[in-house]
Design an enzyme around this catalytic site. Structure first.
Site: not given
Length: 513
Positions: A400, A413
């Site tokens: 990501s 995350y």
């Protein structure tokens, strides 16, 4: 569509034509058809079905501009009679059918495009599903459904506003509802764009055209007829201003096999039941790869399997919890037993929980670490012996952009994705000279269901995130959000690269993120 208000009747057709031209193709209508077909290449061999074709304006426009073969269908006899009369007078080849589209039979794989302009709102949810099932069967492989429709925003309607819609018989959906509807009916590459601003501009132009012909229309009909017509158009703008309506541009595609460039290659794709993993599996199969579909939800995997196999693609369902080492090992073992090889591993399984550390949501932190870190390590560890033995292989880790920048509410995350990116970088160095490629893909904001399992209500409320909907609902435009297929296409491109080319790291973000 029973019980809805008629849009046109014989008595007012001519009035509209005085303002917009014979056949009634308004400035908004022609503009939207141009937008819907902007990336398409229809021609004389293209067959188009126009659902709820009305007076036939879209059909005439498409035949005139592209030379396409157009079939229109509508259940209003007056409209079909008018369309047939105009077609005969002008020597158009368009065919017009009177009937309920859902009760009408067309052969499977008959149409290159199916269009529907501003009529989906007349179908309730059950009939929308029935219609999309029909549309999907009628489209040729790779065919597209193109539509415009009125919808509602993510703001709740008042009782009075809902009563207006009920009285008109309108069944309008939010953007997320349409995405869910098309995915449920196994369309791919769905795009639902908010085009309310353009709609408002086009409607105002139509009002201006009417006002410019006031004297002529009044003389031909009456002042009352003219005023009623203008009011109808102004009411459209008022509904927008009052928040009752938005305007959607909709595009969706029927799956097809596009090439055989990856024929003979076997790819394991984790997270294949939804989101980026699902799209990547579909995209790989579309280019001839055999795909091992891995995720926990067997029912969703079987839906993906049916979609791929319907057009002759090759895949196999392997229900797997990647957080369990033995299951990850079993996944690779099963693939080897079945196919004798594994060429590509796509680590696309992942979770994302918005949570503030001070709220102590340990379960979601544990889940993030288990899936995003342990799951990736388990699958890499399972497949590496095969790749090293064969001196060939490609590991693609879906990380990501959060691996390299902080985001509020995503501390755990972000850290998990930083782990994946760092792991990819080090693994590449460790395996240099062994014939194995490592690609780290770092997507920005993607329209997926990742937030739908979030439970930290304090964090969600503070960040303005609604877990009922997909990522981006209520705040992101098309230029601020990627489709899962945007990422999938990037991954397929990396897989297709020549053997001596290593695409090591890819940052893919929406243009305006």
């Amino acid at each position: 569509m029973a019980g809805t208000e008629k849009q046109y009747s014989r008595s007012n057709v001519r009035l509209f034509e005085m303002a917009f031209g014979e056949g009634f193709m308004s400035c908004g209508g022609s503009a939207y058809l141009t937008v819907l077909f902007a990336d398409e290449d229809p021609g004389s061999s293209t067959h188009i079905l126009d659902i709820c074709c009305g007076l036939g304006g879209s059909a005439f426009y498409l035949e005139d501009k592209y030379g396409a073969q157009v079939t229109g269908i509508d259940q209003e006899a007056e409209l079909i009679e008018h369309a047939r009369r105009v077609a005969e007078e002008r020597s158009f080849k368009c065919e017009f059918i009177l009937g309920d589209v859902i009760a009408t039979h067309f052969d499977d794989n008959s149409f290159d495009y199916i269009i529907c302009r501003d009529a989906l709102l007349h179908f309730d949810n059950e009939r929308k599903n029935q219609l999309l099932q029909k549309i999907r069967s009628w489209l040729k492989p790779g065919g597209k459904f193109l539509a415009t429709d009125y919808g509602i925003s993510d703001q709740p309607l008042t009782q009075e506003q809902q009563a207006v819609l009920d009285r008109k018989g309108y069944h309008m959906l939010m953007q997320s509802d349409y995405y869910d509807l098309f995915e449920r009916n196994t369309f791919i590459r769905t795009q639902v764009s908010d085009d309310t601003e353009s709609y408002t501009r086009h409607t105002q132009t139509e009002i201006d055209l009417l006002l410019a012909r006031e004297d002529e229309i009044t003389a031909q009909y009456s002042a009352a007829a003219f005023e009623k017509t203008v009011e109808t158009f102004k009411k459209k703008l008022q509904d927008i201003e009052d928040g009752i309506k938005t305007y959607w541009l909709i595009k969706a595609e029927k799956y097809s096999i596009q090439s055989q460039r990856l024929k003979g290659r076997v790819a394991i794709c984790t997270g294949a039941s939804s989101g980026i993993g699902r799209s990547t599996a579909i995209a790989l199969a579309a280019h001839g790869a055999t795909v091992v579909l891995a995720a926990r939800n067997a029912d969703k995997l079987n839906t993906v399997k049916a979609l791929i196999e319907e057009q002759g693609g090759a895949c196999f369902v392997a229900p797997t919890d990647v957080t369990q080492r033995e299951q990850a090992l079993g996944l690779v073992r099963t693939a080897m037993e079945r196919y004798g090889r594994v060429d590509v591993l796509i680590n696309a399984a992942g979770v994302m929980f918005y949570t503030f550390m001070e709220n102590g949501v340990f379960e979601e932190w544990d889940r993030t670490i288990d899936v995003n870190i342990t799951g990736v390590v388990n699958c890499i560890g399972a497949v590496l012996p095969v790749f090293i033995r064969h001196k060939s292989g490609h590991i693609i880790n879906v990380s990501s952009d959060a691996a390299k920048m902080p985001f509020a509410g995503l501390s755990v995350y972000c850290a998990s994705k930083a782990f994946v990116t760092t792991l990819s970088q080090n693994l590449r160095k460790e395996l240099r000279g062994k014939g194995i490629k490592i690609t780290d893909v770092q997507p920005g904001d993607v329209r997926t269901d990742l937030v739908r399992t979030n439970s930290d209500t304090k964090a969600l409320e503070a960040l303005g995130i609604n877990p009922q909907f997909k990522v981006g609902h209520g705040w992101a435009s098309d230029t601020q959000l990627l489709s899962p297929f945007d990422v999938a296409d990037c991954i397929v491109g990396a897989v297709m690269a020549k053997p001596n080319v290593g695409i090591n790291e890819v940052l893919i973000e929406p243009r305006d993120q």
